[in-house]
Design a protein around this motif. Structure first.
Motif, mmCIF file in Angstrom:
data_model
loop_
_atom_site.group_PDB
_atom_site.id
_atom_site.type_symbol
_atom_site.label_atom_id
_atom_site.label_comp_id
_atom_site.label_asym_id
_atom_site.label_seq_id
_atom_site.Cartn_x
_atom_site.Cartn_y
_atom_site.Cartn_z
ATOM 1 N N UNK A 296 3.500 -13.006 -1.167
ATOM 2 C CA UNK A 296 3.602 -11.978 -1.693
ATOM 3 C C UNK A 296 2.126 -11.264 -2.218
ATOM 4 N N UNK A 297 1.435 -12.258 -2.932
ATOM 5 C CA UNK A 297 0.124 -11.850 -3.188
ATOM 6 C C UNK A 297 -0.854 -11.853 -2.010
ATOM 7 N N UNK A 298 -0.794 -12.538 -0.848
ATOM 8 C CA UNK A 298 -1.641 -12.580 0.206
ATOM 9 C C UNK A 298 -1.267 -11.375 0.671
ATOM 10 N N UNK A 299 -0.010 -10.605 0.773
ATOM 11 C CA UNK A 299 0.192 -9.362 1.231
ATOM 12 C C UNK A 299 -0.458 -8.285 0.712
ATOM 13 N N UNK A 300 -0.208 -8.333 -1.010
ATOM 14 C CA UNK A 300 -1.238 -7.617 -1.629
ATOM 15 C C UNK A 300 -2.620 -7.668 -1.385
ATOM 16 N N UNK A 301 -3.121 -8.575 -1.334
ATOM 17 C CA UNK A 301 -4.894 -8.895 -0.968
ATOM 18 C C UNK A 301 -5.076 -8.115 0.229
ATOM 19 N N UNK A 302 -4.093 -8.335 1.374
ATOM 20 C CA UNK A 302 -4.685 -7.775 2.672
ATOM 21 C C UNK A 302 -4.469 -5.952 2.694
ATOM 22 N N UNK A 303 -3.383 -5.655 1.807
ATOM 23 C CA UNK A 303 -3.260 -4.214 1.556
ATOM 24 C C UNK A 303 -4.479 -3.715 0.860
ATOM 25 N N UNK A 304 -4.760 -4.469 -0.290
ATOM 26 C CA UNK A 304 -5.958 -3.886 -1.168
ATOM 27 C C UNK A 304 -7.244 -3.777 -0.371
ATOM 28 N N UNK A 305 -7.330 -5.042 0.648
ATOM 29 C CA UNK A 305 -8.718 -5.107 1.376
ATOM 30 C C UNK A 305 -8.868 -3.922 2.198
ATOM 31 N N UNK A 306 -7.663 -3.406 2.945
ATOM 32 C CA UNK A 306 -7.590 -2.551 3.790
ATOM 33 C C UNK A 306 -7.990 -2.632 5.277
ATOM 34 N N UNK A 307 -8.227 -4.070 5.832
ATOM 35 C CA UNK A 307 -8.444 -4.490 6.963
ATOM 36 C C UNK A 307 -7.423 -4.167 7.965
ATOM 37 N N UNK A 308 -6.161 -4.397 7.440
ATOM 38 C CA UNK A 308 -5.006 -4.436 8.350
ATOM 39 C C UNK A 308 -4.365 -2.907 8.455
ATOM 40 N N UNK A 309 -4.809 -1.899 7.634
ATOM 41 C CA UNK A 309 -4.414 -0.665 7.751
ATOM 42 C C UNK A 309 -4.907 0.160 9.017
ATOM 43 N N UNK A 310 -4.299 1.212 9.475
ATOM 44 C CA UNK A 310 -4.412 1.861 10.753
ATOM 45 C C UNK A 310 -6.070 2.635 10.351
ATOM 46 N N UNK A 311 -6.365 3.248 9.250
ATOM 47 C CA UNK A 311 -7.432 3.859 8.977
ATOM 48 C C UNK A 311 -8.720 2.956 8.308
#
Length: 231
Positions: A111-126
């Motif tokens: 769950x923490x890693x999901x938060x990190x990836x969302x926070x980083x922005x590299x996995x988002x479409x924009x």
């Protein structure tokens, strides 16, 4: 192998390990036991150092059995391109999401890693950080007593961002929780907040207590990384 194994006997050890691999392989693919698959991964990683084969078993166990620990480890493989896999952060995210949803030893870290990836922005479409998603998954991991998520939440509220207003009382709340869970920098931050009265009522005694807690944690961490000496 019947009877105890003489681990000083190379032939007995080799036979024992060969039998272990066969047994784990059978449990995984014949008995359809997800834990057997994970034991097979442990064998492939720890004994054979065969990370390519371990990646295949992890992929099977995550995709077919939704095994939480396997999905977490497969996500880590995708993060680094380990085991012959192409580095793929979106694939890693999907693995961590499964691991987060399914009970397992690594669920809160996933769950923490999901938060990190969302926070980083590299996995988002924009390519932009998804702070709401990061907050939600950090909160989930923090509620599960994962210290780094509590600290990251405190930092988010401490700094603020567009669409995510600064909130010093929340920053202090999560700093205190992270401190209770042993996060040294959270203790230091909370100490400063109490010293300045920033987000909480000023309390010099509480600030000093938290500062001492930070110092103690720092000493403990320093001791844990000291190299072994002989003689």
């Amino acid at each position: 192998m019947a009877g105890p194994v003489d681990f000083q006997d190379e032939e007995q050890v080799k036979l024992f390990l060969d039998n272990m691999k066969v047994e784990c392989h059978y449990q995984c693919y014949k008995e359809k036991d997800p834990d057997g698959c994970y034991r097979l991964v442990d064998y492939l990683e720890g004994i054979q150092k065969n990370f390519d084969e371990a990646a295949k078993v992890l992929k099977f166990n995550c995709e077919e059995n939704k095994h939480s620990n396997s999905c977490y480890k497969l996500g880590a493989y995708y993060m680094t391109g380990k085991g012959g896999l192409t580095q793929d952060l979106k694939a890693a995210l999907n693995c961590f999401l499964v691991a987060c949803e399914k009970p397992g030893k690594k669920s809160m870290e996933a769950c923490h890693n999901v938060g990190l990836l969302a926070h980083d922005g590299q996995v988002s479409e924009d390519g932009q950080p998804d702070l709401e998603k990061a907050r939600d998954y950090y909160t989930r991991a923090c509620d599960g007593s994962y210290a780094s998520s509590c600290f990251n939440l405190s930092a988010m509220f401490l700094q603020g961002a567009p669409g995510f207003p600064k909130d010093m009382s929340q920053a202090c709340k999560y700093s205190l929780k992270a401190c209770d869970l042993g996060h040294v920098w959270a203790c230091a931050n909370a100490s400063r907040m109490y010293k300045l009265g920033d987000g909480v009522e000023k309390d010099e005694a509480k600030a000093e207590l938290l500062k001492n807690r930070a110092r103690q944690l720092h000493k403990e961490q320093h001791k844990r990384v000291q190299p072994l000496t002989f003689g």
